[in-house]
Design an enzyme around this catalytic site. Structure first.
Site: not given
Ligand code: TPP
Ligand code: MG
Length: 681
Positions: A31, A279, A431, A492
């Site tokens: 990214h 992205h 949790e 449970h």
């Molecule tokens: C728990 C989890 N779900 C999904 C992902 C996959 N993932 C990586 S970045 C992202 C979303 C990116 O959007 P954002 O958090 O707004 O970050 P930005 O791109 O704006 O930096 C996702 C869904 C992950 N890393 N962790």
């Protein structure tokens, strides 16, 4: 040619950007857009705000920085490199090598580079925790902030302040959408952790597109409602505004602070700025060249570090950090003379070691037919150990009376809002955050544990897995371990959870079969200083075996051991764990009376048994004896390796049922008769 101070600042920020872009492009994965957007934030925090000495990355008094949006890992790597953070040796002492080199950055996301796809704790000094699963980092940051409060309350004196640091976490939309972040923010607000600052990158974009698709919370209102101080910065590039927001955080003394920062993903890339193009994919070298031009940097140079940038970090962060460290070291040396006993405790904390005599009061339990529930003996053993480990702290997700996880000895106390010295934490019914916070406590050097019903590890699993990835010796106290829960019924009653927990690499799952096994399993688990352990404990009683008749429980140190043997080669080996061990004993008595030669193997920790030599494992489970029966009130899966293809299993194959526990056991046919029958079949 000398550069005006604002120019060098801009140059430093842009260098974080270009290193990140080049690394992502070279790896052809990752990214780039978020590091480009957040470079000014990382720059401002490290170079101008944080109390951090790049030459002493493990200095206990340092401010912590957590990159919760781990997908922006290059932001952290570029910054740590330019900041000149030093590598540490195995003992955690700084060396003269860099923690992250330019070579590592050039090899971003490649085997052998410390610059992994997402930041990995202990790969390189300066990475305070492993992040990537969104929400994890912010939950860790709450644990780190709680740890600071606890250390300050217990160790600072009127004239010697050792702990007075802040915890910063940089997080994204994804972090904020995750439930764990809300749980963690809720407890942080409740506890009024004014040493905690989250910076939220409010960039209105996630993977699928505009946040409008799925996210429309009013974050400021939400966090105010959670008891936070909320500040907004309308442009991530406005470092003065960022600095003012941090000053606002410092000035707030009764709440954690959320700084909402508006940013533009892919900042500076002309065609991809503020679009999906910046992205989760590299920009392409052409776009990178244009972005470099826009920054005023040479378009054709890769991994270019302009003259003066590293020096600029050294002149600011480096100088400020080494002065702060020197000051702290003075306090620490006075502290060691003035309070040697307390200082010795802290040395254990800093080194991640247990104090001398930690195990001196581990109880030995008398044989008893009625016996006890292992949750009860567990509570006794926990207290006996924690009494001698002054920095062992933990708590439950609102189930301490059931988990028997309270520390009851004099002086243990409660960790409460503005009363941070106590050792009993109250996580509330949260949790996942509990397990994330427990990781943060452990990363600070505290011996941390957390507790709930075993079935709710489903809600904790992400954080448990990260504890193992990070080699943190966290302890999970998980009671109500099977259908033995009884009346509460299938929701449970854990069924697949033993196998599910055993399947996490590096997590040692202990299910002791009587009170003395509880003692010995705790002894073994405490010795695992680089692995988490789970204690799976019963609600219902089981006999405390007469160890003059059966082999010593110290066999637990090897995970599995011969509890009782026969003369010569066994006709059958019976194996079990936890509350079903006594069913093996009963079945063995029946079979022996019928003239069979029976060996009983107690298997409180398969993970530890698997670590033993082949010779030991073959001694306990001779390959020639293929007639084996295992009993466990859970699914069969993790037992196959030990019972082999001829083996039989008595246990569960579906969900449980609501009823008194003995009737539930009878209903599913989990008992000594079933074991004896299987042995004869
Ligand atoms: C728990 C989890 N779900 C999904 C992902 C996959 N993932 C990586 S970045 C992202 C979303 C990116 O959007 P954002 O958090 O707004 O970050 P930005 O791109 O704006 O930096 C996702 C869904 C992950 N890393 N962790
Ligand atoms: Mg976003």
């Amino acid at each position: 040619m000398s550069v005006a101070s604002t120019d060098i600042q801009k140059l430093a920020v842009d260098t974080i950007r270009t290193l990140s872009m080049d690394a992502v492009q070279t790896a052809n994965s990752g990214h780039p857009g978020t590091p480009m957007a957040l470079a000014p934030i990382a720059y401002q925090l490290f170079n101008h705000e944080m109390n951090y000495d790049p030459s002493q990355p493990h200095w206990p008094g340092r401010d912590r920085f957590v990159l919760s949006c781990g997908h922006a890992s290059m932001l952290l790597y570029s910054t740590l490199y330019l900041a000149g953070v030093k590598a540490v040796d195995d003992a955690g002492n700084p060396t003269d090598k860099l923690s992250i080199t330019l070579e590592d950055i050039k090899n971003f996301r490649q085997i052998g580079s410390v610059c992994a796809g997402h930041p990995e704790y202990a790969e390189a000094a300066g990475i305070e925790t492993t992040t990537g699963p969104l929400g994890a980092g912010v939950s860790n940051s709450v644990g780190m902030a709680m740890a600071e409060k606890w250390l300050a309350a217990n160790y600072n004196t009127d004239d010697l302040t050792l702990f007075d640091y802040n915890v910063y976490a940089l997080c994204s939309d994804g972090d904020m959408m995750e439930g764990i972040a809300c749980e963690a923010a809720s407890i942080a607000g409740h506890l009024q952790l004014d040493n905690l600052c989250w910076l939220y990158d409010d960039n209105n974009i996630t993977i699928e597109g505009d946040t409008d698709l799925a996210f429309s919370e009013d974050m400021a209102t939400k966090f105010k409602g959670l008891g936070w101080n909320v500040v907004t910065v309308t442009d991530a590039n406005d470092r003065e505004a960022v600095s003012k927001a941090v000053a606002n955080f410092h000035a707030c003394t009764d709440k954690p602070t959320l700084i909402i920062v508006k940013s533009i993903i892919g900042y500076g890339a002309p065609h991809k700025q503020n679009t999906h193009g910046a992205h989760g994919a590299p920009l392409g070298w052409d776009e990178i060249a244009l972005a470099k031009e826009a920054y005023g940097l040479p378009a054709d140079k890769k991994f270019y570090v302009p003259d003066g940038v590293i020096e600029h970090f050294a002149d600011n962060l480096g100088k400020r950090g080494s002065e702060a460290f020197a000051k702290w070291s003075e306090v620490w040396s006075k502290y060691q003379s003035a309070h040697p006993a307390k200082a010795a405790e802290l040395k254990s904390v800093f080194a991640g070691e247990l104090p001398q005599g930690w195990d001196q009061d581990i109880p030995v339990f008398d044989a008893c037919e009625k016996g006890d529930a292992t949750r009860n003996s567990g509570g006794k053993v926990l207290n006996a150990i924690a009494k001698n480990v002054p920095f062992m702290i933990g708590g439950s997700a609102d189930l301490a009376p059931s988990n028997k996880s309270d520390l009851k000895f004099d002086g243990a106390g409660d960790f409460l809002t503005n009363h941070y010295g106590g050792r009993n934490l109250h996580f509330g019914i949260r949790e996942h955050a509990m397990a994330g916070i427990t990781n943060g406590l452990s990363l600070t050097g505290l011996k941390s544990y957390c507790a709930t019903f075993f079935v709710f590890t489903d809600y904790m699993r992400g954080a448990m897995r990260l504890a193992s990835i990070m080699h943190q010796p966290v302890i999970y106290i998980l009671t109500h371990d099977s259908i033995g829960v009884g009346e509460d019924g299938p929701t449970h009653q854990p069924v697949e959870h033993l196998t599910a927990c055993r399947s996490i690499p590096g997590l040692y799952v202990f299910r002791p079969g009587d009170a003395n096994e509880v003692s010995e399993c705790y002894r073994a688990a405490m010795g695992l200083t680089t692995h988490p352990s789970a204690f799976v404990l019963s609600r219902q009683n089981m006999p405390t075996l007469d160890r003059t008749k059966y082999n010593a429980a110290s066999g637990c140190a090897k995970g599995g051991y011969v509890l009782q043997d026969c003369d010569g080669t066994p006709d059958v080996i019976l194996m079990g764990s936890g509350s079903e061990l006594c069913m093996c004993v009963e079945a063995a008595d029946t079979l022996t009376a019928e003239g069979k030669k029976v060996r009983i193997v107690s298997m409180p920790c398969m993970d530890l048994f698997a670590d033993q030599s082949q010779a030991y494992r073959d001694e306990v489970l001779p390959p020639s004896v293929t007639n084996r029966v295992a009993i466990e009130a859970g699914i069969r899966m993790s037992w196959d390796r030990w019972i082999g293809s001829n083996g039989k299993f008595v246990g569960m194959s579906g969900f449980g049922a609501s009823g008194p526990f003995d009737q539930v056991y009878a209903h599913f046919g989990i008992n000594a008769e079933a074991v004896a029958k299987a042995a004869k079949a």
